[in-house]
Design an enzyme around this catalytic site. Structure first.
Site, PDB file in Angstrom:
ATOM      1  N   ARG A  46       1.485  -1.496  17.171  1.00 35.95           N
ATOM      2  CA  ARG A  46       0.892  -1.483  15.817  1.00 35.95           C
ATOM      3  C   ARG A  46      -0.287  -0.856  15.836  1.00 35.95           C
ATOM      4  O   ARG A  46      -0.860  -0.025  14.789  1.00 35.95           O
ATOM      5  CB  ARG A  46       0.655  -2.662  15.205  1.00 35.95           C
ATOM      6  CG  ARG A  46       0.120  -2.997  13.834  1.00 35.95           C
ATOM      7  CD  ARG A  46       0.498  -4.197  13.099  1.00 35.95           C
ATOM      8  NE  ARG A  46       0.750  -5.405  13.590  1.00 35.95           N
ATOM      9  CZ  ARG A  46      -0.116  -6.175  14.467  1.00 35.95           C
ATOM     10  NH1 ARG A  46      -1.556  -5.856  14.227  1.00 35.95           N
ATOM     11  NH2 ARG A  46       0.389  -7.335  15.247  1.00 35.95           N
ATOM     12  N   TYR A  98       0.336   9.972 -10.065  1.00 33.25           N
ATOM     13  CA  TYR A  98       1.685   9.787  -9.421  1.00 33.25           C
ATOM     14  C   TYR A  98       2.172   8.374  -9.800  1.00 33.25           C
ATOM     15  O   TYR A  98       1.416   7.402  -9.915  1.00 33.25           O
ATOM     16  CB  TYR A  98       1.569   9.837  -8.097  1.00 33.25           C
ATOM     17  CG  TYR A  98       2.842   9.463  -7.248  1.00 33.25           C
ATOM     18  CD1 TYR A  98       4.100  10.081  -7.432  1.00 33.25           C
ATOM     19  CD2 TYR A  98       2.947   8.226  -6.567  1.00 33.25           C
ATOM     20  CE1 TYR A  98       5.085   9.773  -6.607  1.00 33.25           C
ATOM     21  CE2 TYR A  98       4.064   7.789  -5.828  1.00 33.25           C
ATOM     22  CZ  TYR A  98       5.152   8.570  -5.888  1.00 33.25           C
ATOM     23  OH  TYR A  98       6.297   8.188  -5.281  1.00 33.25           O
ATOM     24  N   LYS A 195       6.178  14.673   1.950  1.00 36.93           N
ATOM     25  CA  LYS A 195       6.499  15.718   1.288  1.00 36.93           C
ATOM     26  C   LYS A 195       6.140  17.141   1.941  1.00 36.93           C
ATOM     27  O   LYS A 195       6.867  17.560   2.940  1.00 36.93           O
ATOM     28  CB  LYS A 195       5.490  15.930  -0.116  1.00 36.93           C
ATOM     29  CG  LYS A 195       5.401  14.430  -0.946  1.00 36.93           C
ATOM     30  CD  LYS A 195       6.658  14.061  -1.334  1.00 36.93           C
ATOM     31  CE  LYS A 195       7.023  12.533  -1.926  1.00 36.93           C
ATOM     32  NZ  LYS A 195       5.826  12.012  -2.699  1.00 36.93           N
TER      33      LYS A 195
HETATM   34  C1  LIG Z   1       5.332  10.793  -3.306  1.00 39.70           C
HETATM   35  C2  LIG Z   1       3.800  10.531  -3.529  1.00 39.70           C
HETATM   36  C3  LIG Z   1       3.295   9.576  -3.182  1.00 39.70           C
HETATM   37  C4  LIG Z   1       3.892   8.359  -2.442  1.00 39.70           C
HETATM   38  O1  LIG Z   1       4.215   8.703  -0.991  1.00 39.70           O
HETATM   39  P1  LIG Z   1       5.390   7.889  -0.265  1.00 39.70           P
HETATM   40  O2  LIG Z   1       5.492   8.630   1.185  1.00 39.70           O
HETATM   41  O3  LIG Z   1       6.655   8.289  -1.176  1.00 39.70           O
HETATM   42  O4  LIG Z   1       5.203   6.660  -0.448  1.00 39.70           O
HETATM   43  C5  LIG Z   1       1.741   9.605  -3.593  1.00 39.70           C
HETATM   44  N1  LIG Z   1       1.211  10.503  -4.133  1.00 39.70           N
HETATM   45  C6  LIG Z   1       1.880  11.796  -4.410  1.00 39.70           C
HETATM   46  C7  LIG Z   1       1.120  12.551  -5.524  1.00 39.70           C
HETATM   47  C8  LIG Z   1       3.203  11.674  -4.376  1.00 39.70           C
HETATM   48  O5  LIG Z   1       3.810  12.709  -4.639  1.00 39.70           O
END
Ligand SMILES: *Cc1c(COP(=O)(O)O)cnc(C)c1O
Length: 378
Positions: A46, A98, A195
């Site tokens: 962790r 978001y 992403k």
């Molecule tokens: C997807 C996203 C998040 C959250 O991330 P996760 O990996 O889905 O928890 C935060 N900010 C933006 C701009 C995003 O597109």
């Protein structure tokens, strides 16, 4: 070292035992100590894991920071950053945030006595108007999701610094290839690694990069205390995905430009939101702080009907209807009923998020096939 070299070499090194060029997946929860406290910095996974360490070091280099920390999701990263705050503290953020960030701020952290203000940070002057002695953090997202509003990071961080306010940039939409907020004065940059950074739609992860050691120590303490850490297998997958980040981003941008221009010329399309257009409200700022304009865009239909938007979304074949973005495959989505469903309608209309708004995450397929797919669906 230039970006294209950093994605491959920064922070990673061949395995000292075997010479394996790829960082091994250290699938272990604990580490054997020679005698109590006598170890090589690894006690429990962790706290630290060698696969994660190499990814964290690589990400720190990509954002021109000194320290990186990875989390089990982007939300895990946001949750940890917000825990730097105390009851009574206030945060200023932007309107079309978001959806998940808006939700954790208003539905979770407001319960702990932290106050959030939302304004259009696309106009930097709005920021100073909301500052009071309790303001401790400004939370930016640029380009924003899904309106592709551009926030002037340098202008905001300048005011933040003068007022002792921590500035955070959610850099998910731009990726470290297009924009490096720490160079523009931000204290923290965070990513949903899920992403563009990973880019292959097979991992959920978050990251934070900072320059300041004290800030790093506070975040590392929170990361270890709260425990939202990613597993080594996921870290390995991201280390693999990162190696082509620059190549993928080049194609995302190239395809993005052609599709934005195509949409703009289509008779059924009303508005197209993409920062690369010279008449985009903050195009000049985008040009100044970003390397290119990316593959994210949104558009509305002249009919502005939910039914027509839904029809488009079920008629595409290459653009898959799905949440998320930034992967190699093209995706489309309907923010009003998907990512931004948790934001009240009156609230979203204020920022132009109308009923027919469709968001595209343009992938790296052949652009002519993508255009044909959109044309057929329209
Ligand atoms: C997807 C996203 C998040 C959250 O991330 P996760 O990996 O889905 O928890 C935060 N900010 C933006 C701009 C995003 O597109």
């Amino acid at each position: 070292m230039q970006f294209a070299t950093k994605v491959l070499h920064a922070g990673v090194h061949p395995d000292p035992e075997t010479g394996a060029i790829m960082t091994p997946i250290y699938q272990t929860s604990t580490y054997v100590q020679r005698s109590p406290g006598d170890h090589d910095g690894y006690e429990y996974s962790r706290t630290h894991n060698p696969t994660r360490t190499q990814l964290q070091d690589n990400l720190a280099a990509l954002e021109n920071g000194n320290w990186g920390l990875c989390f089990s999701s982007g939300m895990g990263a946001i949750d940890t950053i917000a825990k730097l705050l105390k009851p009574g503290d206030e945060v200023i953020s932007t309107n079309d945030l978001y959806g998940g960030s808006y939700r954790i701020f208003t539905k979770v952290f407001e319960n702990y006595g932290i106050k959030f203000h939302f304004t259009d940070l696309g106009n930097a002057e709005n920021f100073a108007k909301l500052i009071n002695p309790n303001t401790k953090m400004v939370w930016m997202e640029t380009p924003t999701n899904p309106m592709l509003t551009i926030i002037d990071i340098e202008a905001i961080t300048k005011v933040a610094k003068a007022n002792n306010i921590l500035s955070v940039v959610d850099n998910t939409f731009a990726s470290p290839y297009l924009q490096n907020p720490l160079d523009l004065g931000a204290d923290l940059v965070m990513h949903s690694v899920t992403k563009y950074i990973n880019g292959h739609s097979d991992v959920v992860m978050g990251a934070v990069v900072v320059r300041d050691e004290l800030l790093y120590e506070k975040l590392a303490f929170l990361q270890n205390s709260c425990g939202a850490v990613p597993g080594p297998q996921d870290c390995f997958l991201v280390l693999r995905g990162i190696k082509t980040l620059h190549l993928r981003m080049e194609r995302h941008c190239e395809n993005g430009r052609k599709i934005a221009e195509f949409l703009r010329s289509h008779p059924k399309v009303d508005k197209v939101y993409w920062p690369g257009f010279t008449d985009h409200a903050n195009h000049d700022i985008a040009k100044k702080q970003m390397k290119d304009f990316g593959g994210m865009m949104s558009f509305t239909l002249k009919s502005d009907s939910i039914a027509d938007a839904h029809k488009f979304l079920s008629n595409t074949h290459l653009f898959s209807l799905a949440e998320s973005l930034g992967g190699v495959e093209s995706l489309c989505g309907h923010p009003a009923s998907m990512t931004h469903a948790s934001i009240p309608r009156e609230e979203r209309l204020k920022s132009g998020l109308v009923d027919s708004l469709i968001r595209l995450s343009v992938g790296i397929e052949d652009v002519n096939d993508l255009i044909e797919d959109i044309n057929n669906a329209l």
